[in-house]
Scaffold this motif. Structure first.
Motif, mmCIF file in Angstrom:
data_model
loop_
_atom_site.group_PDB
_atom_site.id
_atom_site.type_symbol
_atom_site.label_atom_id
_atom_site.label_comp_id
_atom_site.label_asym_id
_atom_site.label_seq_id
_atom_site.Cartn_x
_atom_site.Cartn_y
_atom_site.Cartn_z
ATOM 1 N N VAL A 61 0.877 -1.201 0.082
ATOM 2 C CA VAL A 61 0.045 0.002 -0.089
ATOM 3 C C VAL A 61 0.795 1.441 -0.081
ATOM 4 O O VAL A 61 0.848 2.278 -0.607
ATOM 5 C CB VAL A 61 -1.126 0.155 1.241
ATOM 6 C CG1 VAL A 61 -1.963 1.147 1.441
ATOM 7 C CG2 VAL A 61 -1.795 -1.115 1.010
ATOM 8 N N LYS A 62 1.860 1.235 0.851
ATOM 9 C CA LYS A 62 2.878 2.417 0.684
ATOM 10 C C LYS A 62 3.478 2.547 -0.731
ATOM 11 O O LYS A 62 3.335 3.671 -1.257
ATOM 12 C CB LYS A 62 3.877 2.124 1.833
ATOM 13 C CG LYS A 62 5.052 3.225 1.756
ATOM 14 C CD LYS A 62 6.282 2.878 2.754
ATOM 15 C CE LYS A 62 7.246 3.920 2.767
ATOM 16 N NZ LYS A 62 8.372 3.655 3.869
ATOM 17 N N GLY A 63 3.713 1.498 -1.411
ATOM 18 C CA GLY A 63 4.347 1.535 -2.502
ATOM 19 C C GLY A 63 3.258 2.456 -3.518
ATOM 20 O O GLY A 63 3.602 2.988 -4.392
ATOM 21 N N LEU A 64 1.918 1.845 -3.367
ATOM 22 C CA LEU A 64 0.775 2.385 -4.137
ATOM 23 C C LEU A 64 0.519 4.134 -3.947
ATOM 24 O O LEU A 64 0.589 4.901 -5.014
ATOM 25 C CB LEU A 64 -0.469 1.902 -3.945
ATOM 26 C CG LEU A 64 -0.494 0.130 -4.516
ATOM 27 C CD1 LEU A 64 -1.738 -0.415 -4.114
ATOM 28 C CD2 LEU A 64 -0.488 0.224 -6.110
ATOM 29 N N LEU A 65 0.659 4.328 -2.815
ATOM 30 C CA LEU A 65 0.416 5.886 -2.309
ATOM 31 C C LEU A 65 1.929 6.797 -2.790
ATOM 32 O O LEU A 65 1.693 7.763 -3.468
ATOM 33 C CB LEU A 65 0.482 6.034 -0.730
ATOM 34 C CG LEU A 65 -0.635 5.256 -0.275
ATOM 35 C CD1 LEU A 65 -0.551 5.575 1.279
ATOM 36 C CD2 LEU A 65 -1.810 6.125 -0.570
ATOM 37 N N GLU A 66 2.971 6.023 -2.905
ATOM 38 C CA GLU A 66 3.977 6.623 -3.463
ATOM 39 C C GLU A 66 4.062 6.994 -5.151
ATOM 40 O O GLU A 66 4.368 8.031 -5.584
ATOM 41 C CB GLU A 66 5.319 5.952 -2.867
ATOM 42 C CG GLU A 66 5.661 6.112 -1.608
ATOM 43 C CD GLU A 66 6.802 5.193 -1.164
ATOM 44 O OE1 GLU A 66 7.274 4.287 -2.117
ATOM 45 O OE2 GLU A 66 7.376 5.376 0.070
ATOM 46 N N MET A 67 3.189 6.046 -5.721
ATOM 47 C CA MET A 67 2.928 6.190 -7.065
ATOM 48 C C MET A 67 2.181 7.227 -7.422
ATOM 49 O O MET A 67 1.956 7.342 -8.641
ATOM 50 C CB MET A 67 2.738 4.767 -7.651
ATOM 51 C CG MET A 67 3.696 3.730 -7.570
ATOM 52 S SD MET A 67 3.083 2.032 -7.820
ATOM 53 C CE MET A 67 2.494 2.343 -9.541
ATOM 54 N N TYR B 140 -3.285 4.307 7.868
ATOM 55 C CA TYR B 140 -2.025 3.949 8.775
ATOM 56 C C TYR B 140 -0.890 4.800 8.392
ATOM 57 O O TYR B 140 -0.265 5.408 8.984
ATOM 58 C CB TYR B 140 -1.807 2.430 8.678
ATOM 59 C CG TYR B 140 -0.381 2.159 9.087
ATOM 60 C CD1 TYR B 140 0.165 2.276 10.282
ATOM 61 C CD2 TYR B 140 0.647 1.745 8.123
ATOM 62 C CE1 TYR B 140 1.444 2.114 10.649
ATOM 63 C CE2 TYR B 140 1.961 1.327 8.466
ATOM 64 C CZ TYR B 140 2.252 1.582 9.863
ATOM 65 O OH TYR B 140 3.771 1.426 9.914
ATOM 66 N N HIS B 141 -0.637 4.839 6.964
ATOM 67 C CA HIS B 141 0.269 5.340 6.227
ATOM 68 C C HIS B 141 0.153 7.094 6.489
ATOM 69 O O HIS B 141 1.029 7.944 6.231
ATOM 70 C CB HIS B 141 0.484 5.203 4.859
ATOM 71 C CG HIS B 141 1.027 3.779 4.656
ATOM 72 N ND1 HIS B 141 2.424 3.413 5.210
ATOM 73 C CD2 HIS B 141 0.480 2.704 4.299
ATOM 74 C CE1 HIS B 141 2.718 2.134 4.961
ATOM 75 N NE2 HIS B 141 1.621 1.573 4.216
ATOM 76 N N ARG B 142 -1.392 7.573 6.621
ATOM 77 C CA ARG B 142 -1.353 8.854 6.682
ATOM 78 C C ARG B 142 -1.382 9.188 8.049
ATOM 79 O O ARG B 142 -1.421 10.467 8.565
ATOM 80 C CB ARG B 142 -2.873 9.268 6.249
ATOM 81 C CG ARG B 142 -3.169 8.695 4.975
ATOM 82 C CD ARG B 142 -2.451 9.654 3.643
ATOM 83 N NE ARG B 142 -3.181 9.642 2.384
ATOM 84 C CZ ARG B 142 -2.575 9.654 1.380
ATOM 85 N NH1 ARG B 142 -1.151 9.935 1.424
ATOM 86 N NH2 ARG B 142 -3.244 9.560 0.266
#
Length: 219
Positions: free
Chosen positions: A127-133, A153-155
């Motif tokens: 999910v972190k990778g998708l957000l970074e994309m 969570y990442h937010r």
């Protein structure tokens, strides 16, 4: 807009909603409004004109929110009423409904184990990778179980442990809703896979299927 249960209903009961109005210009206008920061206002509008639909749609589900509003603005009729009324059409199909289920405790345990295994296998990194994309909460793929919790969570809104617990809770609630929905398909034969061997269930199903073929007339 719907899932597997709606596809079954449309196919076997002839309940279709293809008569709902559509206007591409209005659709594009609402898309622009959403993109310019009006997501919350649009969801609040849906809650006011169609609370039943709003209760079933996640606040970040842009596609379904905008479609429901589009139908209401064009017809003056809530989309939930369109689905409730439907338009029954004659069907020549004679389905044999067979369902598999597990006892409640077994299902709850398996859901928890599955979610924990996903989180332990790099789900958060995915999910972190998708957000970074560049993907965000408005992306339909990030509104699935686990994804939306890990976005939070990442937010920095919740902990990883809370994300896991929320994922488990949401999936269990969805499983309950699914069983309620599919029990509408009657008469149906249900098999408890937590108490019966797979081979025995398969044998019983094949006998039923062969008997069904003997009585069904194909066009």
């Amino acid at each position: 807009v719907g899932g597997t249960a709606f596809y079954y209903q449309a196919l076997f009961e002839g309940i279709l909603t293809d008569e709902m109005p559509r206007d591409r210009d209005l659709e594009r206008a609402m898309e622009r409004a959403w993109e310019s920061g009006g997501a919350q206002a649009l969801y609040e509008e849906l809650k006011s004109v169609d609370p039943l639909a709003a209760a079933r749609i996640h606040p970040n589900d842009r596609r379904r929110i905008l479609r429901a509003l589009e139908v209401f603005r064009l017809s003056g009729r809530p989309v939930s009423l369109w689905y409730e009324a439907g338009s029954k059409k004659e069907t020549s199909l004679c389905p044999l409904y067979l369902g598999l289920y597990r006892c409640r405790e077994s299902l709850r345990e398996r859901i928890a184990r599955r979610a924990a295994a996903q989180f332990a296998s790099g789900f958060a990194d995915e999910v972190k990778g998708l957000l970074e994309m560049g993907y965000d909460e408005t992306c339909p793929a990030l509104q699935g179980f686990g994804y939306r919790e890990l976005v939070m969570y990442h937010r920095g809104r919740i902990s990883l442990e809370e994300a896991l617990e929320r994922d488990i809770k949401a999936t269990r609630a969805f499983a309950r809703r699914q069983m309620t929905w599919f029990r509408k398909f009657a008469p149906a034969l249900w098999y408890d896979v937590s108490r019966s061997e797979t081979d025995e269930i398969t044998r019983q199903v094949m006998v039923l299927w062969e008997n069904q073929l003997k009585v069904v007339r194909f066009p």
